[in-house]
Structure formats: C-alpha cells, structure tokens
Design an enzyme around this catalytic site. Structure first.
Site, PDB file in Angstrom:
ATOM      1  N   CYS A 113       0.871  -1.264  -0.009  1.00 41.47           N
ATOM      2  CA  CYS A 113      -0.015  -0.126  -0.084  1.00 41.47           C
ATOM      3  C   CYS A 113       0.909   1.289  -0.004  1.00 41.47           C
ATOM      4  O   CYS A 113       1.894   1.276   0.638  1.00 41.47           O
ATOM      5  CB  CYS A 113      -1.019  -0.037   1.239  1.00 41.47           C
ATOM      6  SG  CYS A 113      -1.950  -1.310   1.525  1.00 41.47           S
ATOM      7  N   ARG A 168       1.952   1.107  -6.182  1.00 42.69           N
ATOM      8  CA  ARG A 168       2.133   0.248  -4.553  1.00 42.69           C
ATOM      9  C   ARG A 168       0.604  -0.411  -4.499  1.00 42.69           C
ATOM     10  O   ARG A 168       0.617  -1.291  -3.583  1.00 42.69           O
ATOM     11  CB  ARG A 168       2.498   1.006  -3.596  1.00 42.69           C
ATOM     12  CG  ARG A 168       3.753   1.809  -3.838  1.00 42.69           C
ATOM     13  CD  ARG A 168       4.290   2.738  -2.589  1.00 42.69           C
ATOM     14  NE  ARG A 168       4.480   1.668  -1.498  1.00 42.69           N
ATOM     15  CZ  ARG A 168       5.611   1.496  -1.052  1.00 42.69           C
ATOM     16  NH1 ARG A 168       6.863   2.121  -1.905  1.00 42.69           N
ATOM     17  NH2 ARG A 168       6.097   0.881   0.086  1.00 42.69           N
ATOM     18  N   TRP A 227      -3.345  -2.097  -1.331  1.00 47.43           N
ATOM     19  CA  TRP A 227      -3.074  -3.409  -2.110  1.00 47.43           C
ATOM     20  C   TRP A 227      -3.378  -4.333  -1.045  1.00 47.43           C
ATOM     21  O   TRP A 227      -3.051  -4.629  -0.032  1.00 47.43           O
ATOM     22  CB  TRP A 227      -1.608  -3.550  -2.398  1.00 47.43           C
ATOM     23  CG  TRP A 227      -1.404  -4.921  -3.183  1.00 47.43           C
ATOM     24  CD1 TRP A 227      -1.431  -5.100  -4.641  1.00 47.43           C
ATOM     25  CD2 TRP A 227      -1.088  -6.124  -2.877  1.00 47.43           C
ATOM     26  NE1 TRP A 227      -1.199  -6.325  -5.125  1.00 47.43           N
ATOM     27  CE2 TRP A 227      -0.795  -7.010  -3.873  1.00 47.43           C
ATOM     28  CE3 TRP A 227      -0.814  -6.784  -1.398  1.00 47.43           C
ATOM     29  CZ2 TRP A 227      -0.481  -8.644  -3.718  1.00 47.43           C
ATOM     30  CZ3 TRP A 227      -0.471  -8.057  -1.123  1.00 47.43           C
ATOM     31  CH2 TRP A 227      -0.459  -8.769  -2.466  1.00 47.43           C
ATOM     32  N   ASN A 248       0.314   0.842   6.218  1.00 47.38           N
ATOM     33  CA  ASN A 248       0.852  -0.065   5.294  1.00 47.38           C
ATOM     34  C   ASN A 248       1.586  -0.973   5.975  1.00 47.38           C
ATOM     35  O   ASN A 248       2.446  -0.936   6.846  1.00 47.38           O
ATOM     36  CB  ASN A 248       1.997   0.760   4.393  1.00 47.38           C
ATOM     37  CG  ASN A 248       2.762  -0.280   3.637  1.00 47.38           C
ATOM     38  OD1 ASN A 248       2.284  -1.337   2.849  1.00 47.38           O
ATOM     39  ND2 ASN A 248       4.001   0.168   3.406  1.00 47.38           N
ATOM     40  N   GLY A 249       1.111  -2.351   5.635  1.00 45.80           N
ATOM     41  CA  GLY A 249       1.979  -3.420   6.339  1.00 45.80           C
ATOM     42  C   GLY A 249       0.940  -4.279   6.926  1.00 45.80           C
ATOM     43  O   GLY A 249      -0.083  -4.655   6.435  1.00 45.80           O
ATOM     44  N   GLU A 308      12.837 -14.765 -16.962  1.00 46.09           N
ATOM     45  CA  GLU A 308      12.350 -13.563 -16.887  1.00 46.09           C
ATOM     46  C   GLU A 308      11.290 -13.414 -18.101  1.00 46.09           C
ATOM     47  O   GLU A 308       9.968 -12.575 -17.744  1.00 46.09           O
ATOM     48  CB  GLU A 308      13.338 -12.451 -17.007  1.00 46.09           C
ATOM     49  CG  GLU A 308      13.124 -11.219 -17.008  1.00 46.09           C
ATOM     50  CD  GLU A 308      12.298 -10.428 -15.865  1.00 46.09           C
ATOM     51  OE1 GLU A 308      11.768  -9.480 -15.829  1.00 46.09           O
ATOM     52  OE2 GLU A 308      12.301 -11.274 -14.811  1.00 46.09           O
ATOM     53  N   LYS A 334       7.549 -11.899 -17.223  1.00 50.69           N
ATOM     54  CA  LYS A 334       6.722 -10.927 -17.892  1.00 50.69           C
ATOM     55  C   LYS A 334       5.382 -11.125 -18.509  1.00 50.69           C
ATOM     56  O   LYS A 334       4.499 -10.174 -18.511  1.00 50.69           O
ATOM     57  CB  LYS A 334       7.681 -10.094 -18.983  1.00 50.69           C
ATOM     58  CG  LYS A 334       8.855  -9.440 -18.215  1.00 50.69           C
ATOM     59  CD  LYS A 334       8.390  -8.090 -17.664  1.00 50.69           C
ATOM     60  CE  LYS A 334       8.664  -8.002 -16.303  1.00 50.69           C
ATOM     61  NZ  LYS A 334       9.456  -8.697 -15.279  1.00 50.69           N
ATOM     62  N   GLU A 350       2.502 -11.890 -15.912  1.00 51.61           N
ATOM     63  CA  GLU A 350       2.216 -10.793 -15.188  1.00 51.61           C
ATOM     64  C   GLU A 350       1.259  -9.793 -15.788  1.00 51.61           C
ATOM     65  O   GLU A 350       0.358  -9.393 -15.090  1.00 51.61           O
ATOM     66  CB  GLU A 350       3.416  -9.646 -14.732  1.00 51.61           C
ATOM     67  CG  GLU A 350       4.487 -10.346 -13.655  1.00 51.61           C
ATOM     68  CD  GLU A 350       5.831  -9.438 -13.525  1.00 51.61           C
ATOM     69  OE1 GLU A 350       5.801  -9.173 -12.347  1.00 51.61           O
ATOM     70  OE2 GLU A 350       6.317  -9.019 -14.540  1.00 51.61           O
ATOM     71  N   HIS A 395      11.116 -34.370 -19.112  1.00 52.21           N
ATOM     72  CA  HIS A 395      10.996 -35.088 -17.547  1.00 52.21           C
ATOM     73  C   HIS A 395       9.480 -34.599 -17.231  1.00 52.21           C
ATOM     74  O   HIS A 395       9.589 -33.963 -16.154  1.00 52.21           O
ATOM     75  CB  HIS A 395      12.000 -34.801 -16.647  1.00 52.21           C
ATOM     76  CG  HIS A 395      13.424 -35.226 -17.077  1.00 52.21           C
ATOM     77  ND1 HIS A 395      13.750 -36.356 -16.868  1.00 52.21           N
ATOM     78  CD2 HIS A 395      14.513 -34.523 -17.691  1.00 52.21           C
ATOM     79  CE1 HIS A 395      14.989 -36.652 -17.320  1.00 52.21           C
ATOM     80  NE2 HIS A 395      15.206 -35.581 -17.913  1.00 52.21           N
ATOM     81  N   LYS A 428       3.856  -3.186  -7.235  1.00 55.58           N
ATOM     82  CA  LYS A 428       5.309  -3.094  -7.358  1.00 55.58           C
ATOM     83  C   LYS A 428       6.348  -3.415  -6.231  1.00 55.58           C
ATOM     84  O   LYS A 428       7.237  -4.028  -6.522  1.00 55.58           O
ATOM     85  CB  LYS A 428       5.680  -1.760  -8.156  1.00 55.58           C
ATOM     86  CG  LYS A 428       6.828  -1.626  -8.609  1.00 55.58           C
ATOM     87  CD  LYS A 428       7.354  -0.458  -9.644  1.00 55.58           C
ATOM     88  CE  LYS A 428       8.573  -0.518 -10.321  1.00 55.58           C
ATOM     89  NZ  LYS A 428       8.727  -1.887 -11.305  1.00 55.58           N
TER      90      LYS A 428
END
Length: 591
Positions: free
Chosen positions: A2, A26, A72, A98-99, A469, A473, A476, A492, A586
């Site tokens: 947040c 955020r 968030w 926040n937290g 990566e 992307k 996401e 496998h 983020k």
C-alpha cells in the site's frame, strides 16, 4: 504494498491526491483521504483507482492537514468498506496503514469484548480503535501505548481532532519524513515525498514520529528522543510529463539507462578491498521476482568466472531455510525499490550470522541500502510500471560488473578478458536500439501468442534465466499461463503438456548448444506446439525473433528485451492494463 501519504501545509488536499497518483503502483484496489478542517476529520474513500477518489472529493475542499492511502489488499475483500483511512468510533482519530498487524485478531477480539463494533474486515481498523481506547488527554501517550501492543510490520500515519499535528509509527515497513516548501510530509516512498520536500529522513524501526508546524520529532515507544538525520532530497521525474503507458516508455529507456548504470558503477567501483574479496568462500544473489531472475542470470555467468559457489536464492526461501552463512559469505541483495520485505529480512539474517551484505538497488535511500554494508546504485531511474523492465537490465549490468571485479581480484579472470568484457558493455545500447527499431515485427508475433492456452519459455545454462524473466513478464501483464524450464527438462514431464494451441519461446544464444536446442524445438513441434526462437542463429520449424550477437557473457542483457516487448504487445492485444496488472503491486513491503 500500500501507499501512504500525510501532509501538513498549504495545498494539503490537492497534494495528497497527487501523491496518491504517484503511489498507485504500490496498490490500486481502493483509495481514500482524510482531511482535517473546521468541521473535524472528514473521510472520503472508494473502491478502484485514484481517479475514482478524485471524482468524489468535493471541488475546493480545504484543510491544512490530510492523510491518504492507496490499497493493495491483504486483509478483507476489495471494497469501499475495507478502504483506508479508518475512523476511530468517536471520529477523533483517522489512520492509514501499510503493512500487516500480525496480532490483530487477538486485539480485535479483545476490543469486541469491550463493546467495540468494526466496520471492516481489515487489520488496520484495529489501530483506530486502540487509539481511542488509550487516549486520556495526551495523543502522543495514546500513540505510544498503541504501538506497544502491535506485532508485525507497519507504517501508520495518524490524524486527530485533538491537535494540529500528524503522528506516525514505523516498524519494518518504509516511512520517510520530508520538510520544506512550506510543508511537512510523511510517505511510504522517498521518490514521492521528494517531489515536495527539500530535505528527507528515513525513519528507523520502532520509532514514533510527531510532525507539526513547530518541527519534526522522533521518539522511541517509551518517549525517549531518537536522533534522526535529514539529508537533501533527490531530484525526481515528474509523472505528469509521461504520455501513454509507462511500461513501453521504460523499455525504450533501456539503452540510455545501461550507459548510466555502467558510468555509475565505474565511478563507485566494488567498494571491497582485495583482502576481503579473497577470503570469500561463497556468494549469494538474493531477491524476489524479477530481482531474483537477475541474480539467476548473473550466477550463471559468474560460475564461468569464479572459483567459489555462486548461488541465486529466492529471498522468502532464504529466510526460513538453513543456508550456510559466516564471515566468508558475500551476499548481494537485489531490489528495485529497496523496500522488499523478504529481501530486507534475508539481509538481516545474513548480518546476524556475520556475512558481508551488499545492496543492489534503484533507491539509494531505501531500507535495504541502510541495512547493508555496501550499496550499488543501478541508476535505472524512476520505474512506475508494475512489471519491471529497465531495472532488470540495469541490475544485470551492475551485478555483472561487480562479479567481473570479484573475479579479477581473485585471479580467476585475466586482465585482457576483463577489459574486453567491460568494453563490450558499451556495445549493448546499440544492439538493443536495433531490437527496439524492429519492434513492429515483435508486435506482429504477439498475434501468435495471444490465443495460446499456455506458453512455455525454454533455454539452457545462461539462457534459462532469460526464459524465466520472459515468462514472468508474460504472465504478469497478459494473464496467459506461462512457465519457464531448462530445455533439457522438457522430457521429464513437460512434454505431456505440448499440443496444438500451446506456445513455446526458445532462447538460444550459445553457439555451442545450438544442436541441443534444435532437438528440443523438434520435440515440441512434433507434438503440435508453435515455437518462436529468440536467437542470433536460425532454427528449422521455429518463427525467428532475431537478436544481434554481442559478448556471450553479456547477451542476457540483450536477449530479454524482445521478451519484454512480446509481453507488452501480447497484453495490449488482449486489452490488459499493462502498467497496473490485476492482483499485483510493485513494491512488496510485507512478507
């Protein structure tokens, strides 16, 4: 997670709303603002983006004090009732948080037994109830008593009707204080508060902040003064100057940011003496998400250069596992924001066990930078899209240069090769510019990907981290199911998933492994999958996505760029919000 902001001064309402726009990366599930004026504390909050909040706040609303929040969600559904700020039942306190309050259920049950009624399913509302219960004529005393009862990680900003000050409590969650330009500011992001403040301070853990027109004061939970130093705020980019999506803008910044990352590293250097470097017996590269993938990439390169173990580790796993650490351990902690909770906790663990800690971050004044023994600035500049792009490339450059210096000092890399690779970094911006100039071809390839039921990214050795990566992307921002595998692992288990409608992106930059990759491509094509191959070489049965050949130790910096573009264009084809994908934030500031 947040974003929180508080301000005392002229333009408090408009500046708080503007700050929430900066902080929206955020979290953007809901947003709210509390304003203190002649009529006491007034709260406005709503589900959705910051613009929804702007639309419901009365035009011309005045107040010399305001606190704001963009959420968030961690506790409770996404809805207006769970949006911050929260009133105390008597409406004399308003809080943003926040937290995570880890013991909130115990506290909530206790408060309910005393007659409290809650309006939300959040942990944060508990704080407002505690403040009202503990108030006995002294706001600071009430804040201290409340802080002592809380467990977890939190940055809390408090407005009250009882006086003109703002109060804050900080424990293991970012909180920055700013002063100047006629205001006092509290914020979870130093880049945000630096837009207004002339000087800023990073609040230590277990500290209470009291801000008012007479200054800023820091106390511990017992009321003892805490010495905190202010420093000049950094100049920051104004978001309003950006037109269109941040993600594509940030991808196109990569060439210049690589130049700046190298320049910054060559200015600061390794910052470790030769005697210290020679004693190390192991190196960890620790991070989360994209930052972890950069460590994965650099570890694959470093193993070719060094005579000691180089181990990439996911930060949340490092905290609770039993990785060996002693005075012969060097640990690099990688985080764009420098506020990633798991990465900071892993750093604290290494320090407790006597290891050498090194922050690799885009935010020099972050919690991670303060926690580590050394810091390298990756110089990526402000990154506002939730899906990281240019920071990944700059992390690679900085970490690769760090590893080259370690190898040279340890005598495992001769000076001629060292000089050649360092010089070759200067060739990367042009190579990436060539890819960006052909981005239309990548946009057309997005049509091959957008309707896939799943996309698998494969590569070998130094190409596997690029695959990881690229996969991250795509998932996401497009929401297509995607996974990355070492190409040799297809046999496998993963071949069972290959069929028509499945896409495979093969990364093949190592000329010595071309034949191996050719066999992997044939295996998946034979089962109906469609293959795109990112490579300087050509392969049968695969749609080519050609990239320039550069030094093989550095090619991961280049090979990832077409994958960033492929994810962007695929998401655009699907109508996704590329800057603010669902369910993500983020900066993850809770474990």
């Amino acid at each position: 997670m947040c974003g929180i902001f508080g301000m005392i001064g002229g333009g408090a309402v408009s500046n708080t709303l503007r700050a929430l726009k900066y902080l929206e990366y955020r979290g953007y599930d809901s947003a709210g603002i509390a304003v203190k004026g002649d009529g006491g504390l007034k709260i406005y909050k709503t589900e959705g983006r910051i613009q929804n909040l702007v639309d419901i706040v009365p035009q011309g609303l005045q107040g010399g004090t305001a606190i704001g929040h963009t959420r968030w969600a961690t506790h409770g559904a996404v809805c207006a009732e769970n949006a911050h700020p929260f009133y105390s039942p008597d409406r004399n306190f308003a809080v943003v948080h926040n937290g995570i309050i880890e013991n909130y259920l115990t506290l909530k049950e206790e408060l309910i037994s005393q007659g409290a009624e809650f309006s939300s399913a959040t942990d944060s509302e508990t704080v407002a109830h505690l403040l009202m219960r503990e108030y006995n004529g002294d706001v600071l005393e009430a804040v201290q008593k409340t802080a002592k009862q809380l467990s977890g990680s939190f940055a809390i900003v408090i407005a009250t009707t009882y006086d003109q000050r703002l109060f804050a409590v900080k424990r293991r969650s970012p909180l920055v204080v700013g002063i100047g330009n006629g205001g006092v500011y509290l914020c979870s992001d130093i880049r945000c508060v630096s837009r207004w403040a002339e000087q800023v301070a990073v609040t230590p853990d277990n500290t209470i902040v009291v801000t008012g027109s007479d200054g800023v004061y820091f106390y511990d939970y017992e009321g003892n003064a805490v010495q905190v130093d202010f420093f000049d705020a950094e100049e920051v980019e104004e978001m309003e100057q950006v037109k269109g999506e941040f993600m594509i803008k940030e991808i196109y910044e990569i060439p210049e940011r690589i130049r700046l990352a190298k320049r910054e590293y060559m200015r600061s250097g390794l910052q470790l003496n030769a005697e210290t470097v020679r004693k190390f017996k192991r190196i960890y590269l620790i991070g989360c998400g994209t930052a972890y993938n950069s460590g994965l990439q650099v570890a694959a390169v470093a193993r070719k250069l060094l005579d000691i173990d180089v181990l990439p580790v996911i930060a949340s796993e490092f905290i609770y596992d039993n990785y060996p650490v002693d005075s012969k351990t060097l640990a690099f902690f990688i985080s764009q924001s420098g506020e990633t909770a798991d990465t900071i906790r892993a750093c604290e663990k290494v320090k407790e066990q006597g290891g050498c800690t090194y922050a690799v971050t885009n935010t020099k004044s972050s919690q991670l930078a303060y926690a580590c023994d050394r810091t390298a600035d990756i110089s990526a500049g402000g990154e506002f899209a939730v899906a990281s792009t240019k920071a990944y490339n700059c992390q690679l450059i900085t970490l690769l240069l760090l590893m080259l210096d370690v190898a040279k000092i340890r005598g495992t890399l001769d000076v001629e090769l060292y000089d050649r690779v360092v010089a070759a970094v200067d060739e990367l911006p042009e190579a990436i510019d060539n890819i960006l100039n052909d981005s239309y071809d990548i946009a057309r390839l997005a049509d091959e990907v957008k309707d896939c039921s799943a996309v698998f990214f494969i590569g070998r050795t130094t190409d596997y981290p690029t695959a990881a990566e690229g996969s991250l992307k795509l998932k996401e921002i497009s929401y297509i199911h995607s996974e990355a595998y070492p190409a040799g692992e297809l046999k496998h288990g993963t071949l069972a998933l290959m069929e028509e409608g499945v896409g495979v992106v093969a990364i093949a930059t190592d000329g010595d492994l071309k034949e191996k990759m050719a066999l992997s491509i044939k295996e998946v094509v034979a089962r109906g999958a469609k293959v795109i191959c990112v490579s300087p070489y050509k392969f049968e049965n695969a749609i080519p996505l050609a990239i320039p050949a550069v030094d093989k130790l550095l090619i991961g910096v280049v090979a990832v760029v077409p994958l960033q573009l492929l994810a962007y264009y695929t998401a655009k084809r699907l109508g996704r919000d590329v800057d603010k994908p669902r369910n993500l934030a983020k900066s993850v500031t809770v474990e």
